[in-house]
Design an enzyme around this catalytic site. Structure first.
Site, PDB file in Angstrom:
ATOM      1  N   CYS A 156       0.815  -1.232   0.000  1.00 45.89           N
ATOM      2  CA  CYS A 156       0.000   0.000   0.000  1.00 45.89           C
ATOM      3  C   CYS A 156       0.847   1.281   0.000  1.00 45.89           C
ATOM      4  O   CYS A 156       0.324   2.367  -0.234  1.00 45.89           O
ATOM      5  CB  CYS A 156      -0.953  -0.003   1.189  1.00 45.89           C
TER       6      CYS A 156
ATOM      7  N   HIS B 264      -3.296   7.224   2.419  1.00 45.94           N
ATOM      8  CA  HIS B 264      -3.689   5.909   1.883  1.00 45.94           C
ATOM      9  C   HIS B 264      -4.929   5.436   2.638  1.00 45.94           C
ATOM     10  O   HIS B 264      -5.003   5.523   3.870  1.00 45.94           O
ATOM     11  CB  HIS B 264      -2.550   4.904   2.057  1.00 45.94           C
TER      12      HIS B 264
ATOM     13  N   ASN C 141     -10.226  -0.255   0.239  1.00 44.22           N
ATOM     14  CA  ASN C 141      -8.771  -0.064   0.288  1.00 44.22           C
ATOM     15  C   ASN C 141      -8.203  -0.568  -1.044  1.00 44.22           C
ATOM     16  O   ASN C 141      -8.204  -1.766  -1.305  1.00 44.22           O
ATOM     17  CB  ASN C 141      -8.206  -0.857   1.476  1.00 44.22           C
TER      18      ASN C 141
HETATM   19  N1  COA Z   1     -17.542  -9.310   9.526  1.00 43.73           N
HETATM   20  C1  COA Z   1     -17.946  -9.590  10.770  1.00 43.73           C
HETATM   21  N2  COA Z   1     -17.096  -9.851  11.779  1.00 43.73           N
HETATM   22  C2  COA Z   1     -15.797  -9.844  11.517  1.00 43.73           C
HETATM   23  C3  COA Z   1     -15.289  -9.546  10.226  1.00 43.73           C
HETATM   24  C4  COA Z   1     -16.221  -9.273   9.214  1.00 43.73           C
HETATM   25  N3  COA Z   1     -15.867  -8.987   7.943  1.00 43.73           N
HETATM   26  N4  COA Z   1     -13.948  -9.576  10.273  1.00 43.73           N
HETATM   27  C5  COA Z   1     -13.606  -9.869  11.534  1.00 43.73           C
HETATM   28  N5  COA Z   1     -14.715 -10.026  12.282  1.00 43.73           N
HETATM   29  C6  COA Z   1     -14.819 -10.369  13.691  1.00 43.73           C
HETATM   30  C7  COA Z   1     -13.550 -10.987  14.249  1.00 43.73           C
HETATM   31  O1  COA Z   1     -13.549 -12.381  13.977  1.00 43.73           O
HETATM   32  C8  COA Z   1     -13.682 -10.688  15.722  1.00 43.73           C
HETATM   33  O2  COA Z   1     -14.546 -11.623  16.287  1.00 43.73           O
HETATM   34  P1  COA Z   1     -14.270 -12.159  17.803  1.00 43.73           P
HETATM   35  O3  COA Z   1     -14.331 -10.935  18.663  1.00 43.73           O
HETATM   36  O4  COA Z   1     -15.389 -13.124  17.993  1.00 43.73           O
HETATM   37  O5  COA Z   1     -12.903 -12.779  17.756  1.00 43.73           O
HETATM   38  C9  COA Z   1     -14.396  -9.323  15.753  1.00 43.73           C
HETATM   39  O6  COA Z   1     -14.967  -9.166  14.446  1.00 43.73           O
HETATM   40  C10 COA Z   1     -13.492  -8.153  16.031  1.00 43.73           C
HETATM   41  O7  COA Z   1     -12.305  -8.330  15.263  1.00 43.73           O
HETATM   42  P2  COA Z   1     -11.144  -7.268  15.311  1.00 43.73           P
HETATM   43  O8  COA Z   1     -10.002  -7.771  14.480  1.00 43.73           O
HETATM   44  O9  COA Z   1     -10.855  -6.865  16.723  1.00 43.73           O
HETATM   45  O10 COA Z   1     -11.856  -6.055  14.594  1.00 43.73           O
HETATM   46  P3  COA Z   1     -11.263  -4.643  14.333  1.00 43.73           P
HETATM   47  O11 COA Z   1     -12.165  -3.639  14.904  1.00 43.73           O
HETATM   48  O12 COA Z   1      -9.820  -4.582  14.665  1.00 43.73           O
HETATM   49  O13 COA Z   1     -11.398  -4.536  12.765  1.00 43.73           O
HETATM   50  C11 COA Z   1     -10.048  -4.729  10.804  1.00 43.73           C
HETATM   51  C12 COA Z   1     -10.735  -5.480  11.917  1.00 43.73           C
HETATM   52  C13 COA Z   1      -9.335  -5.732   9.902  1.00 43.73           C
HETATM   53  C14 COA Z   1     -11.071  -3.970  10.034  1.00 43.73           C
HETATM   54  C15 COA Z   1      -9.030  -3.746  11.432  1.00 43.73           C
HETATM   55  O14 COA Z   1      -8.200  -4.421  12.327  1.00 43.73           O
HETATM   56  C16 COA Z   1      -8.204  -3.060  10.398  1.00 43.73           C
HETATM   57  O15 COA Z   1      -8.687  -2.289   9.607  1.00 43.73           O
HETATM   58  N6  COA Z   1      -6.897  -3.305  10.436  1.00 43.73           N
HETATM   59  C17 COA Z   1      -6.006  -2.694   9.482  1.00 43.73           C
HETATM   60  C18 COA Z   1      -6.217  -3.329   8.162  1.00 43.73           C
HETATM   61  C19 COA Z   1      -5.504  -2.588   7.108  1.00 43.73           C
HETATM   62  O16 COA Z   1      -5.611  -1.405   7.022  1.00 43.73           O
HETATM   63  N7  COA Z   1      -4.769  -3.306   6.288  1.00 43.73           N
HETATM   64  C20 COA Z   1      -4.137  -2.766   5.187  1.00 43.73           C
HETATM   65  C21 COA Z   1      -2.952  -2.007   5.589  1.00 43.73           C
HETATM   66  S1  COA Z   1      -2.515  -0.984   4.289  1.00 43.73           S
END
Ligand code: COA
Length: 342
Positions: A106, A248, A278
């Site tokens: 990214c 980004h 994204n």
């Molecule tokens: N739909 C529903 N539930 C989901 C899900 C989805 N698409 N994806 C994950 N979950 C669940 C998880 O399994 C977890 O369940 P649990 O509590 O029973 O274990 C719960 O939601 C919370 O997960 P968590 O990882 O804590 O959520 P979050 O608020 O951190 O959001 C992301 C997850 C991936 C959106 C977030 O961590 C994120 O954006 N990270 C950066 C990603 C990114 O930018 N990547 C590219 C870098 S350039």
């Protein structure tokens, strides 16, 4: 910077579309990521096509038919070998010029920007076409709800040309960084020389993109904010001098946290994650195209670019916005927009 352009694949996939085959919901995706929909390629459309379409748009915007170098920043090259950029240059009718890819996930567009600026400074090129292009859905595991909801496909491009440091369009300091100790936070484990494609991967999912989202989140906010602060300092700008923050689009919450730490209010932040997700290396040039077409970027604006991605990698750069006659794209609601600014 002398031209901008963008191209999105026509197929739109909403959160509800994804929720039909994944255990997720529109409410979860919107509240955790800020994404409502994304554009995805159809089978047969890969990165060279997206990149070429965006390249055509940027050349049109710059009002020039050729450049001396093509750089494609992508996470999803057409093939592991060779690079995609020579193919794009040939499709543009520019076979024979310099062409290579930049691989920084990214952060690829900012690594590409620094590379393009270096080519111009060293006399390799007078004009460079820099393209961020991603057919990201081609490496996503459709059964993985943690990544399938986040990424989208698309391409954005800019034309850079030699010019004076004090003219509108000048690219300022670029700050880049990486931490390979954290390379497994964002990765496609198999298919490279580390886990060769000639044998079977330990697990079929190893051929797909994998991400430890929660860890990525924390590093993204910290590293991007640091890089952006360093770029501002090197440019001699304060946060209040920034007319437009173009971050980004990793996740709307990540972007908001970075802007808040930098002290840049929401009305000065560019955002398209709701409409395109994204788009990795394509997100910054897509934003530049859209904001320019909508008149949210005008001649002389002081712009701060910042990104974070797999590697881990991160970076930031400043530029002043140029006078552009035309901004070309196929983005919904935008079309080819002449911009009368200045
Ligand atoms: N739909 C529903 N539930 C989901 C899900 C989805 N698409 N994806 C994950 N979950 C669940 C998880 O399994 C977890 O369940 P649990 O509590 O029973 O274990 C719960 O939601 C919370 O997960 P968590 O990882 O804590 O959520 P979050 O608020 O951190 O959001 C992301 C997850 C991936 C959106 C977030 O961590 C994120 O954006 N990270 C950066 C990603 C990114 O930018 N990547 C590219 C870098 S350039």
């Amino acid at each position: 910077m002398a031209g901008v352009g963008a191209w999105l694949p026509p197929r739109v996939v909403t959160n509800d579309d994804l929720a039909r085959h994944l255990d997720t919901s529109d409410e979860w995706i919107r509240s955790r990521t800020g994404i409502a929909r994304r554009h995805l390629v159809d089978p047969g459309t890969a990165t060279a096509i997206l990149a070429t379409e965006a390249g055509v748009m940027a050349l049109k915007s710059a009002g020039c038919g050729d450049v001396d170098s093509v750089i494609v920043a992508t996470t999803t090259p057409e093939r592991l070998c060779p690079a995609t950029a020579p193919q794009v240059a040939a499709r543009l009718g520019l076979a024979g010029i310099a062409a290579h890819d930049v691989s920084a996930v990214c952060t690829g567009f900012l690594y590409g920007l620094a590379t393009a600026a270096g080519q111009i400074a060293t006399g390799v090129a007078e004009r460079v076409l820099l393209i961020g292009a991603e057919a990201f859905s081609t490496i996503i595991n459709p059964a993985d709800r943690e990544t399938a909801v986040i990424f989208g496909d698309g391409a954005g491009a800019v034309v850079l040309r030699a010019g004076a440091a004090d003219e509108p369009g000048a690219v300022g300091p670029c700050v880049l960084g990486s931490d390979g100790d954290l390379s497994d936070l964002i990765m496609v484990p198999a298919g490279g020389s580390g886990q060769r494609a000639s044998g079977l991967a330990a697990h079929p999912d190893d051929y797909y993109f994998q991400m430890r989202g929660r860890d990525v989140y924390r590093h993204a906010v910290e590293r991007t904010t640091e890089a952006a602060g360093a770029a501002l300092e090197r440019a001699g700008w304060r946060a209040e001098d920034v007319d437009r923050l173009v971050p980004h689009q990793a996740n709307a919450r990540i972007c908001a946290a970075i802007a808040e730490r930098l002290g840049i209010p929401p009305e000065r932040q560019a955002s398209n994650i709701e409409r395109v997700g994204n788009t990795a290396a394509a997100s910054i040039p897509l934003l530049l195209t859209e904001d320019s077409a909508r008149g949210r970027l005008v001649r002389g604006d002081r712009v701060l670019l910042a990104a974070f991605g797999g590697g881990l990698t991160w970076g930031a750069a400043t530029l002043t916005w140029p006078e552009l006659g035309t901004v070309a794209s196929n983005m919904p609601g935008l079309g080819d927009q002449p911009v009368g600014v200045g």
